[in-house]
Design a protein around this motif. Sequence first.
Motif, PDB file in Angstrom:
ATOM      1  N   GLU A   9     -40.167  55.449 -81.032  1.00  0.00           N
ATOM      2  CA  GLU A   9     -40.792  55.835 -79.780  1.00  0.00           C
ATOM      3  C   GLU A   9     -42.265  56.066 -80.072  1.00  0.00           C
ATOM      4  OE1 GLU A   9     -40.144  58.867 -76.049  1.00  0.00           O
ATOM      5  OE2 GLU A   9     -39.612  59.608 -78.043  1.00  0.00           O
ATOM      6  N   ASN A  10     -43.142  55.417 -79.311  1.00  0.00           N
ATOM      7  CA  ASN A  10     -44.587  55.592 -79.505  1.00  0.00           C
ATOM      8  C   ASN A  10     -45.041  56.756 -78.639  1.00  0.00           C
ATOM      9  OD1 ASN A  10     -47.220  55.118 -80.335  1.00  0.00           O
ATOM     10  ND2 ASN A  10     -47.592  53.507 -78.842  1.00  0.00           N
ATOM     11  N   ALA A  11     -45.087  57.929 -79.234  1.00  0.00           N
ATOM     12  CA  ALA A  11     -45.351  59.168 -78.497  1.00  0.00           C
ATOM     13  C   ALA A  11     -46.726  59.730 -78.887  1.00  0.00           C
ATOM     14  CB  ALA A  11     -44.253  60.185 -78.772  1.00  0.00           C
ATOM     15  N   VAL A  12     -47.041  60.881 -78.320  1.00  0.00           N
ATOM     16  CA  VAL A  12     -48.318  61.555 -78.577  1.00  0.00           C
ATOM     17  C   VAL A  12     -48.030  62.958 -79.105  1.00  0.00           C
ATOM     18  CG1 VAL A  12     -50.455  62.413 -77.563  1.00  0.00           C
ATOM     19  CG2 VAL A  12     -49.478  60.256 -76.754  1.00  0.00           C
ATOM     20  N   VAL A  23     -54.085  47.584 -92.595  1.00  0.00           N
ATOM     21  CA  VAL A  23     -54.313  47.297 -91.177  1.00  0.00           C
ATOM     22  C   VAL A  23     -55.150  48.410 -90.572  1.00  0.00           C
ATOM     23  CG1 VAL A  23     -53.253  46.850 -88.934  1.00  0.00           C
ATOM     24  CG2 VAL A  23     -52.087  46.123 -91.032  1.00  0.00           C
ATOM     25  N   GLU A  24     -56.303  48.032 -90.022  1.00  0.00           N
ATOM     26  CA  GLU A  24     -57.110  48.975 -89.263  1.00  0.00           C
ATOM     27  C   GLU A  24     -56.575  49.038 -87.836  1.00  0.00           C
ATOM     28  OE1 GLU A  24     -61.759  49.829 -87.898  1.00  0.00           O
ATOM     29  OE2 GLU A  24     -61.193  47.881 -88.748  1.00  0.00           O
ATOM     30  N   ILE A  25     -56.461  50.228 -87.304  1.00  0.00           N
ATOM     31  CA  ILE A  25     -55.928  50.407 -85.958  1.00  0.00           C
ATOM     32  C   ILE A  25     -57.074  50.352 -84.955  1.00  0.00           C
ATOM     33  CG2 ILE A  25     -54.592  51.879 -84.416  1.00  0.00           C
ATOM     34  CD1 ILE A  25     -53.051  50.614 -86.806  1.00  0.00           C
ATOM     35  N   GLY A  26     -57.144  49.260 -84.240  1.00  0.00           N
ATOM     36  CA  GLY A  26     -58.119  49.129 -83.169  1.00  0.00           C
ATOM     37  C   GLY A  26     -57.622  49.708 -81.870  1.00  0.00           C
ATOM     38  N   ASN A  27     -56.294  49.782 -81.719  1.00  0.00           N
ATOM     39  CA  ASN A  27     -55.711  50.321 -80.490  1.00  0.00           C
ATOM     40  C   ASN A  27     -54.289  50.752 -80.785  1.00  0.00           C
ATOM     41  OD1 ASN A  27     -54.436  50.538 -77.823  1.00  0.00           O
ATOM     42  ND2 ASN A  27     -56.318  49.616 -77.044  1.00  0.00           N
ATOM     43  N   THR A  28     -53.958  51.994 -80.481  1.00  0.00           N
ATOM     44  CA  THR A  28     -52.600  52.487 -80.758  1.00  0.00           C
ATOM     45  C   THR A  28     -51.575  51.942 -79.776  1.00  0.00           C
ATOM     46  OG1 THR A  28     -52.877  54.486 -79.399  1.00  0.00           O
ATOM     47  CG2 THR A  28     -53.550  54.626 -81.711  1.00  0.00           C
ATOM     48  N   ASP A  29     -52.052  51.313 -78.696  1.00  0.00           N
ATOM     49  CA  ASP A  29     -51.129  50.717 -77.732  1.00  0.00           C
ATOM     50  C   ASP A  29     -50.708  49.314 -78.150  1.00  0.00           C
ATOM     51  OD1 ASP A  29     -49.557  50.694 -75.468  1.00  0.00           O
ATOM     52  OD2 ASP A  29     -51.170  50.056 -74.134  1.00  0.00           O
ATOM     53  N   ALA A  30     -51.191  48.853 -79.282  1.00  0.00           N
ATOM     54  CA  ALA A  30     -50.718  47.579 -79.852  1.00  0.00           C
ATOM     55  C   ALA A  30     -49.796  47.903 -81.015  1.00  0.00           C
ATOM     56  CB  ALA A  30     -51.896  46.721 -80.292  1.00  0.00           C
ATOM     57  N   GLU A  31     -48.788  48.730 -80.706  1.00  0.00           N
ATOM     58  CA  GLU A  31     -47.887  49.242 -81.738  1.00  0.00           C
ATOM     59  C   GLU A  31     -46.743  48.295 -82.048  1.00  0.00           C
ATOM     60  OE1 GLU A  31     -45.412  49.361 -78.499  1.00  0.00           O
ATOM     61  OE2 GLU A  31     -47.500  49.966 -78.557  1.00  0.00           O
ATOM     62  N   GLY A  32     -46.367  47.457 -81.094  1.00  0.00           N
ATOM     63  CA  GLY A  32     -45.222  46.584 -81.302  1.00  0.00           C
ATOM     64  C   GLY A  32     -45.426  45.638 -82.467  1.00  0.00           C
ATOM     65  N   ARG A  33     -46.616  45.071 -82.567  1.00  0.00           N
ATOM     66  CA  ARG A  33     -46.887  44.133 -83.656  1.00  0.00           C
ATOM     67  C   ARG A  33     -46.873  44.840 -85.008  1.00  0.00           C
ATOM     68  NH1 ARG A  33     -52.496  42.453 -81.094  1.00  0.00           N
ATOM     69  NH2 ARG A  33     -51.180  42.891 -79.299  1.00  0.00           N
ATOM     70  N   LEU A  34     -47.178  46.145 -85.017  1.00  0.00           N
ATOM     71  CA  LEU A  34     -47.163  46.888 -86.277  1.00  0.00           C
ATOM     72  C   LEU A  34     -45.742  47.028 -86.811  1.00  0.00           C
ATOM     73  CD1 LEU A  34     -49.699  49.724 -85.400  1.00  0.00           C
ATOM     74  CD2 LEU A  34     -50.142  47.668 -86.759  1.00  0.00           C
ATOM     75  N   ILE A  35     -44.831  47.450 -85.953  1.00  0.00           N
ATOM     76  CA  ILE A  35     -43.456  47.631 -86.437  1.00  0.00           C
ATOM     77  C   ILE A  35     -42.809  46.287 -86.747  1.00  0.00           C
ATOM     78  CG2 ILE A  35     -43.234  49.841 -85.237  1.00  0.00           C
ATOM     79  CD1 ILE A  35     -41.416  48.461 -83.194  1.00  0.00           C
ATOM     80  N   LEU A  36     -43.148  45.254 -85.984  1.00  0.00           N
ATOM     81  CA  LEU A  36     -42.628  43.922 -86.275  1.00  0.00           C
ATOM     82  C   LEU A  36     -43.160  43.408 -87.608  1.00  0.00           C
ATOM     83  CD1 LEU A  36     -42.887  42.196 -82.773  1.00  0.00           C
ATOM     84  CD2 LEU A  36     -40.782  42.779 -83.984  1.00  0.00           C
ATOM     85  N   GLY A  64     -48.290  54.396 -75.182  1.00  0.00           N
ATOM     86  CA  GLY A  64     -49.574  53.869 -75.612  1.00  0.00           C
ATOM     87  C   GLY A  64     -50.140  54.644 -76.781  1.00  0.00           C
ATOM     88  N   GLY A  65     -49.515  55.776 -77.131  1.00  0.00           N
ATOM     89  CA  GLY A  65     -50.052  56.605 -78.194  1.00  0.00           C
ATOM     90  C   GLY A  65     -51.341  57.279 -77.743  1.00  0.00           C
ATOM     91  N   LEU A  66     -52.232  57.551 -78.672  1.00  0.00           N
ATOM     92  CA  LEU A  66     -53.486  58.227 -78.319  1.00  0.00           C
ATOM     93  C   LEU A  66     -54.358  57.369 -77.412  1.00  0.00           C
ATOM     94  CD1 LEU A  66     -54.348  60.009 -81.681  1.00  0.00           C
ATOM     95  CD2 LEU A  66     -53.396  61.007 -79.602  1.00  0.00           C
ATOM     96  N   ASP A  67     -54.225  56.066 -77.470  1.00  0.00           N
ATOM     97  CA  ASP A  67     -54.827  55.183 -76.462  1.00  0.00           C
ATOM     98  C   ASP A  67     -53.853  55.124 -75.287  1.00  0.00           C
ATOM     99  OD1 ASP A  67     -57.325  54.252 -77.632  1.00  0.00           O
ATOM    100  OD2 ASP A  67     -56.074  53.260 -79.132  1.00  0.00           O
ATOM    101  N   ILE A  68     -53.671  56.253 -74.641  1.00  0.00           N
ATOM    102  CA  ILE A  68     -52.551  56.440 -73.723  1.00  0.00           C
ATOM    103  C   ILE A  68     -52.675  55.549 -72.491  1.00  0.00           C
ATOM    104  CG2 ILE A  68     -53.618  58.354 -72.442  1.00  0.00           C
ATOM    105  CD1 ILE A  68     -50.782  59.714 -72.593  1.00  0.00           C
ATOM    106  N   LYS A  69     -51.532  55.070 -72.049  1.00  0.00           N
ATOM    107  CA  LYS A  69     -51.495  54.233 -70.854  1.00  0.00           C
ATOM    108  C   LYS A  69     -51.720  55.081 -69.609  1.00  0.00           C
ATOM    109  CE  LYS A  69     -47.889  51.125 -72.705  1.00  0.00           C
ATOM    110  NZ  LYS A  69     -48.568  49.821 -72.613  1.00  0.00           N
ATOM    111  N   PRO A  70     -52.253  54.479 -68.542  1.00  0.00           N
ATOM    112  CA  PRO A  70     -52.245  55.184 -67.256  1.00  0.00           C
ATOM    113  C   PRO A  70     -50.820  55.304 -66.733  1.00  0.00           C
ATOM    114  CG  PRO A  70     -52.975  52.931 -66.964  1.00  0.00           C
ATOM    115  CD  PRO A  70     -52.861  53.154 -68.446  1.00  0.00           C
ATOM    116  N   ALA A  71     -50.634  56.159 -65.746  1.00  0.00           N
ATOM    117  CA  ALA A  71     -49.285  56.404 -65.228  1.00  0.00           C
ATOM    118  C   ALA A  71     -48.595  55.114 -64.800  1.00  0.00           C
ATOM    119  CB  ALA A  71     -49.363  57.382 -64.054  1.00  0.00           C
TER     120      ALA A  71
END
Length: 466
Positions: free
Chosen positions: A287-290, A309-322, A240-247
Motif C-alpha cells: 500500500e502506497n501510504a503517507v 534509483v532516484e525518486i522523481g515522484n513518489t506517485d510512480a511507485e508501481g514501476r519501483l515494485i515491479l 500517491g505517497g508524499l506526492d499525494i494525489k488530489p481527491a
Amino acid sequence: MTQPAPDPAPDFLPAGTAAVPIRCVGSTDWPEVEASLSGPQAAYARAIDFAPKAGRLALLPGPDGTLACALFGLGDTGAASYDRLLPGKLPGLLPPGAYRLAGDAVDPAQAALAWLLGSYRFGRYRSASAERPRLVAPDDVDADEIARIAGAVALGRDLVNTPANDLGPAEIEDAARALAARHGAEIAVIGGEALARDFPLVHAVGAASDRAPRLIDLSWGEADAPAIVLVGKGVAFDTGGLDIKPAAGMLLMKKDMGGAAAALAAADMVMGARLRLRLRVLIPAVENAVSGNAFRPGDVLASRAGLSVEIGNTDAEGRLILADALALADAAAPDLIVDFATLTGAARVALGPDLPAFFTEDEALALEVAAAGDAALDPVWRMPLHAPYASLLDSKVADLNNVSGGPFAGAITAALFLRRFAPETRAHVHFDLYGWNPSTKPGRPEGGEVQTARLVYALLKARYGQ
C-alpha cells in the motif's frame, strides 16, 4: 458487520435443461428469420416495430401466452464497429429463466463466453442478488473451458472491485494462497527484514503503511516445461505517497492492484487447463501510504538488480515494485516474462480505458500477442519501446530516475524503465492497462476488469498447447 458471501461465478445450466430459444438476428438475416416465425409471432414482432438493431430485444409469446422465444438484434455483423461480445448484453435484458442460443448468426463459443462475462455481478456488500437468467451451454463448444475462463475473470474482477479497507497486501496474499491450494501450486511469501534486504524497492514503497508489504511467489507445473513468469503490480491502494494525489485521483485507487488481479486470473486459466508449463507468478503487494517513514522525492533507493534509483515522484511507485520482481524473474532465464500493471495515465490518454497498451522488443511475439487478443476478444494495441527516450530517465546522482520529469511519452518511458530490470529476457511483454470498465458494455459490467488475462491465456495455449 457480517458481509454476504460473494456471488458465485457465472456458470452454465446442465445440457438438456428445458430452455427458451434466443434467435440472434443480423441486419441481413431478418427477412429469413421473420418468415420462420409463426403467424402470431411475426405479427407481434411487426406490432412492436422490431428491427435487428444491435442490442434490440423482443420477447415473443407462444399460444398460451408464455414466453416462446426471444429475438436479439446484432446489427451489421460485418461492420468494423461490430462488438463480438454483444450477446453479453442479454443477461441484463432478459427476465430470469433458462435460455439457449438458436441459429447460427453468432459464433456459439464467443456468444456463450460473452453471456457468462455479462452475467457477472459484484454482490459482496449487498444483502441479496436478484435472480438472473441462465444459459444452457451450446452444443459443440468446450463448456468447461468457457466456464473456467469466466470463473477466472470473476475472481479477478472481485479482487479489483473490493475496496481497500477489505483488500490490502495480506488479502492479496490470501487470494494467491487460495488459488495455489485449489490447483496444487507452491507458494512462498517474503516480507519483513528479508524484503528490505532482497527487494528494497518493494520494501521502501510499502514501508509507510501499517499493512506490511510482501513479495508473493507462486509456482506450478513440470520442472522441464517451458518457464513462464507472470508479474502483477499489487498496489492495494495508492495515495500517491508524499506526492499525494488530489481527491479525485484517489477515488478509483482500489483498482491499482489490477495488474495482480490480471496475473492471478491468467494463472487460474492456465492451471485450470493444465497447460504444460512451468508457471511462476510474482506479485509485489504494497500500500502506497503517507507517514513519517514514507519514501521521499529526491531519495536514492537501492534495487534488487543493483541499480540505484532516484525518486522523481513518489506517485510512480508501481514501476519501483515491479522492478524488483522483474529482476527476480529475469535471473531465472525464463522463456517468457509477462507483466501486468495499471501503470500510467499516459497510456489511457493515448488509447482510452478499453484498449491496453503493450510493449515488447520481440517482433514475432508482438504479432502473437495481437493475434491472441483478437481471438480472445481481449484487444490491445502495441506501442513502441523507443530506445532514445531512455535518456529522459537519466539522473545526475543515481543510475536512473523513476520518472522522466517531463510531459512527454510517459507510457514509453515507464516501459523503458522496466526493461532496465529484465535485460536478459528478450521475450518480455509489458501490459499497461486500466483495469476498470467506466460504464457497462456487453460482457463488461461497470467496475473492475482483468484486461489482458484472457489474451495471455490464449497466447500461452497457442504457444504451448496442452
